[in-house]
Design a protein around this motif. Structure first.
Motif, short mmCIF file in Angstrom:
data_model
loop_
_atom_site.label_atom_id
_atom_site.label_comp_id
_atom_site.label_asym_id
_atom_site.label_seq_id
_atom_site.Cartn_x
_atom_site.Cartn_y
_atom_site.Cartn_z
N SER A 143 53.15 33.22 45.34
CA SER A 143 52.29 33.29 46.53
C SER A 143 52.99 32.66 47.74
CB SER A 143 50.96 32.58 46.26
OG SER A 143 50.33 33.14 45.12
N ALA A 156 42.98 27.34 43.83
CA ALA A 156 43.22 28.78 43.65
C ALA A 156 42.18 29.62 44.38
CB ALA A 156 43.23 29.12 42.16
N SER A 180 42.72 29.23 48.32
CA SER A 180 43.91 29.94 48.81
C SER A 180 43.73 31.45 48.74
CB SER A 180 45.14 29.51 48.02
OG SER A 180 44.95 29.69 46.63
N ALA A 181 43.01 31.95 47.74
CA ALA A 181 42.74 33.39 47.66
C ALA A 181 41.92 33.85 48.86
CB ALA A 181 42.02 33.71 46.36
N CYS A 182 40.95 33.04 49.28
CA CYS A 182 40.16 33.37 50.47
C CYS A 182 41.06 33.44 51.71
CB CYS A 182 39.06 32.33 50.69
SG CYS A 182 37.77 32.34 49.41
N ALA A 222 44.24 34.21 51.80
CA ALA A 222 45.07 35.41 51.73
C ALA A 222 44.30 36.64 52.20
CB ALA A 222 45.57 35.61 50.29
N LEU A 275 45.23 29.53 53.24
CA LEU A 275 46.06 29.80 52.07
C LEU A 275 46.99 28.61 51.79
CD1 LEU A 275 47.91 33.16 51.37
CD2 LEU A 275 48.93 30.97 50.81
N ALA A 331 45.97 37.57 47.01
CA ALA A 331 44.69 36.92 46.69
C ALA A 331 44.34 37.08 45.21
CB ALA A 331 43.58 37.51 47.56
N LEU A 332 44.54 38.27 44.68
CA LEU A 332 44.27 38.50 43.26
C LEU A 332 45.20 37.67 42.39
CD1 LEU A 332 43.75 42.38 43.26
CD2 LEU A 332 42.00 40.60 43.17
N LEU A 352 46.52 34.77 43.11
CA LEU A 352 46.10 33.37 43.15
C LEU A 352 44.91 33.10 42.23
CD1 LEU A 352 46.57 32.86 46.97
CD2 LEU A 352 47.64 31.44 45.21
N LEU A 353 44.00 34.04 42.13
CA LEU A 353 42.83 33.85 41.27
C LEU A 353 43.21 33.77 39.79
CD1 LEU A 353 40.21 36.16 43.01
CD2 LEU A 353 40.27 33.65 43.00
N SER A 354 44.38 34.31 39.43
CA SER A 354 44.80 34.25 38.03
C SER A 354 45.12 32.83 37.58
CB SER A 354 46.02 35.16 37.80
OG SER A 354 47.17 34.63 38.45
#
Length: 391
Positions: free
Chosen positions: A214, A272, A275-277, A279, A298, A361-362, A364-366
């Motif tokens: 990221s 996580a 930061s996804a928000c 992105a 992010l 964003a996806l 980061l959610l992982s």
């Protein structure tokens, strides 16, 4: 422990973090200029950035050997090698030569990165206090400051080579300061009989991979997104890496304080999501100002994920395996520099940079399910495994 006390305890590796941050911040802000000079597509430029990834991953296997061989002088040699390596990319005008120069840079940067992280982990164990976030914050401060300097040098029309040379001179001034004694750790009976910590390395490495992929995408592509997608000028483009660096510094300094109150697992999960928000905001920003906000959010979130992953693996393995474990965790993490540039280039060519940043964003959610897996792993204790890091 206060941030200033943490930085005082780890002042020598912190200086090395500053050196690494300066050079990568300078490079990130010069990306549009370098890409225009090479006259390549997004996909090809992403492929050329694999040069640094090749060197980085190679260095991770060499770093433990270099650390044992050089001992107290390892940080000094690492700083000098990195300063010399960064003199080359700014002089390259053909794609192949540029990729080769980045391989040298990646080797030098990776060697120094593993050693300085291992020194911080050693100090954390010695003083029984978290120090990793404060040191990574110094990387971010230097990264943002260097990118800000480049905003002015690009507006003035300066090419990369003399600016890299100036940062190299600054780096060489601190070489004598980073000499650092190393505590030799011999394996005890419990360490010898314990299993090799494969899963802590793999899972913590995956968390670091998410963070570094990221970070790498924003470092390398934020300036292009601002200048090409949002029609900003050279200075506005350079402010993308500046915003990332400064907010990552704030996030990591805050993470230093938060780590004393919250568990590492909780911090990774919250970071996580935040930061996804950011992105998503940066991806669909209508103007540069909104993109700065997205990159800032992010940066605040992603800033603590990588340091926490490295700190966790240091807690989960036997002391005599710490440098090796951190090195191999970093191998997994830095492999993100393989995937991120290529994936961003391919997605950008096919769907545009907006969709490419939405994909970040996806990614980061992982980190959320990975953090929950780490919570089930036991920390290392001298008399056997203890309780897992609490979520």
């Amino acid at each position: 422990m206060s941030i200033l006390n943490a930085l005082f305890l780890s002042r020598r590796p912190a200086a090395a973090f500053v050196v690494v941050g300066m050079f990568w911040g300078c490079f990130a802000a010069y990306v549009p200029h370098i890409k225009a000079t090479l006259e390549v597509s997004d996909a090809m430029f992403g492929t050329l950035l694999l040069g640094s990834a090749t060197g980085l991953v190679s260095s991770m296997w060499l770093a433990p050997i270099m650390d044992r061989w050089l001992g107290a002088r390892a940080l000094q040699v690492g700083v000098a090698f990195l300063a010399a390596a960064w003199l080359v990319p700014g002089l390259m005008s053909t794609p192949l030569a540029f990729a080769a120069s980045l391989a040298l840079v990646g080797l030098a940067s990776g060697l120094l990165d593993v050693i300085m992280n291992a020194r911080v982990s050693m100090l954390e164990t010695t003083h029984e206090t978290p120090l990793m976030n404060a040191n990574h914050a110094m990387f971010s401060v230097a990264y943002g400051a260097a990118a800000l300097v480049v905003a002015f040098t690009r507006e003035a029309g300066l090419p990369p080579a003399p600016v890299f040379a100036g940062f190299a001179v600054l780096s060489c001034l601190i070489v004598s300061f980073v000499w650092m004694e190393v505590t030799d750790v011999a394996p005890d009976a419990d360490s010898v009989n314990a299993r090799y910590p494969l899963w802590p390395i793999v899972i913590c490495g995956a968390v670091v991979l998410v963070a570094f992929m990221s970070e790498a995408t924003v470092e390398a592509w934020s300036a292009l997104h601002l200048e090409r997608t949002l029609h900003g000028g050279a200075a506005e483009g350079a402010l993308g890496p500046v915003m990332l660096g400064l907010t990552m510094a704030i996030g990591r300094f805050s993470g230093q304080a938060v780590a004393a109150r919250w568990s590492e697992i909780t911090v990774v999960i919250v970071a996580a999501i935040v930061s996804a928000c950011g992105a998503v905001i940066a991806a669909f920003a209508p103007v540069p100002l909104v993109a700065y906000l997205g990159f800032g959010i992010l940066g605040l979130g992603v800033s603590v994920i990588g340091p926490m992953g490295l700190a966790l693996v240091g807690q989960l393995v036997a002391p005599h395996l710490r440098t090796e474990a951190i090195g191999r965790t970093a191998v997994i993490g830095f492999s993100g520099f393989f995937f991120a540039p290529v994936l961003m280039g391919v997605v950008s060519d096919a769907f545009g940079l907006r969709m490419a940043f939405a994909g970040v964003a996806l990614l980061l959610l992982s980190a959320v399910p990975l953090a929950l897996l780490i919570a089930k792993l036991p920390k290392w204790h001298k008399k056997g495994a203890g309780k897992a890091p609490t979520p």
